[in-house]
Design a protein around this motif. Sequence first.
Motif, short mmCIF file in Angstrom:
data_model
loop_
_atom_site.label_atom_id
_atom_site.label_comp_id
_atom_site.label_asym_id
_atom_site.label_seq_id
_atom_site.Cartn_x
_atom_site.Cartn_y
_atom_site.Cartn_z
N ALA A 33 37.86 35.73 53.28
CA ALA A 33 38.35 34.94 54.87
C ALA A 33 37.59 33.69 55.00
O ALA A 33 38.40 32.75 55.34
N GLY A 34 36.53 33.49 54.55
CA GLY A 34 35.74 32.38 54.69
C GLY A 34 36.24 31.16 53.81
O GLY A 34 36.50 30.23 54.05
N TRP A 35 36.60 31.71 52.47
CA TRP A 35 37.14 30.61 51.70
C TRP A 35 38.57 30.23 52.15
O TRP A 35 39.00 29.16 52.29
N ALA A 36 39.37 31.12 52.78
CA ALA A 36 40.73 30.82 53.30
C ALA A 36 40.73 29.78 54.31
O ALA A 36 41.41 28.71 54.51
N TYR A 46 33.05 45.21 52.90
CA TYR A 46 33.02 43.68 53.90
C TYR A 46 32.60 42.55 53.58
O TYR A 46 33.02 41.46 54.16
N VAL A 47 31.56 42.28 52.41
CA VAL A 47 31.18 41.37 52.03
C VAL A 47 32.27 40.67 51.42
O VAL A 47 32.58 39.28 51.73
N VAL A 48 32.99 41.23 50.67
CA VAL A 48 34.26 40.81 49.88
C VAL A 48 35.32 40.17 50.80
O VAL A 48 35.68 39.24 50.78
N SER A 71 45.25 35.55 46.80
CA SER A 71 44.13 35.68 47.41
C SER A 71 44.39 36.57 48.88
O SER A 71 43.49 37.13 49.25
N LEU A 72 45.49 36.08 49.47
CA LEU A 72 45.83 36.83 50.96
C LEU A 72 46.08 38.17 50.74
O LEU A 72 45.83 39.06 51.57
N ARG A 73 47.00 38.46 49.60
CA ARG A 73 47.38 39.78 49.30
C ARG A 73 45.94 40.70 49.04
O ARG A 73 45.91 41.83 49.36
N THR A 74 44.93 40.09 48.46
CA THR A 74 43.81 40.83 48.13
C THR A 74 43.04 41.29 49.51
O THR A 74 42.55 42.19 49.85
N LEU A 75 42.96 40.19 50.12
CA LEU A 75 42.35 40.26 51.54
C LEU A 75 43.03 41.21 52.41
O LEU A 75 42.26 42.28 53.12
N GLU A 76 44.30 41.43 52.19
CA GLU A 76 45.16 42.36 53.11
C GLU A 76 44.81 43.75 52.27
O GLU A 76 44.71 44.73 53.38
N ALA A 77 44.67 43.91 51.29
CA ALA A 77 44.50 45.03 50.62
C ALA A 77 43.28 45.72 50.81
O ALA A 77 43.05 47.04 51.28
N PHE A 78 42.07 44.79 50.79
CA PHE A 78 40.67 45.33 51.28
C PHE A 78 40.63 45.74 52.79
O PHE A 78 40.10 46.47 53.01
#
Length: 169
Positions: free
Chosen positions: A28-31, A21-23, A130-137
């Motif tokens: 998301a904050g970076w985006a 959740y931190v990741v 970066s968005l693909r990483t957010l989606e995967a997490f």
Amino acid sequence: MASAAHRSMGSALLSLNLIMYVVVAVIAGWAINYSIDESRNSLKGATPPVRLFPIYFPIGNLATGFFVIFALVTGVVGISTSLAGLHEVSQGYPASMMSAAASALVTWTLTVLAMGLACKEISLSVRPGSLRTLEAFTIILTATQLLCAVSLHAGAHAVILETPIGGRV
């Protein structure tokens, strides 16, 4: 005896989810920060309807804005739930275990909502890494948060069964 196994599994899942959740919250904050910084340059000659939404997302597609905002909310709620859950599981009382299980269930529903938006974003078009990483997490967190809620609920019931009537653990 059985409650110790459920408590250790619940603690392990809460710790794993806390890190994940931190990741999610950081990405998301970076985006959102990137979109705010780029909105100024991207919308110089835009018409008024585009400027109604205060953040324009130059990365991703039309679902990106909703997904990133819900992912950030999910990340913050997940962090607070994981921290509170770790504290409540360490106490080992039935009421605190049930409270942790209920909080985990609420966080899971928010994570499912963010996962649905991630699936919509995946179906629309190609996205940056970066968005693909957010989606995967987000998709992985949906499964681990459900396991965490089930484990905490089972641990709470095990503690209740082991507690003598009128006594404490």
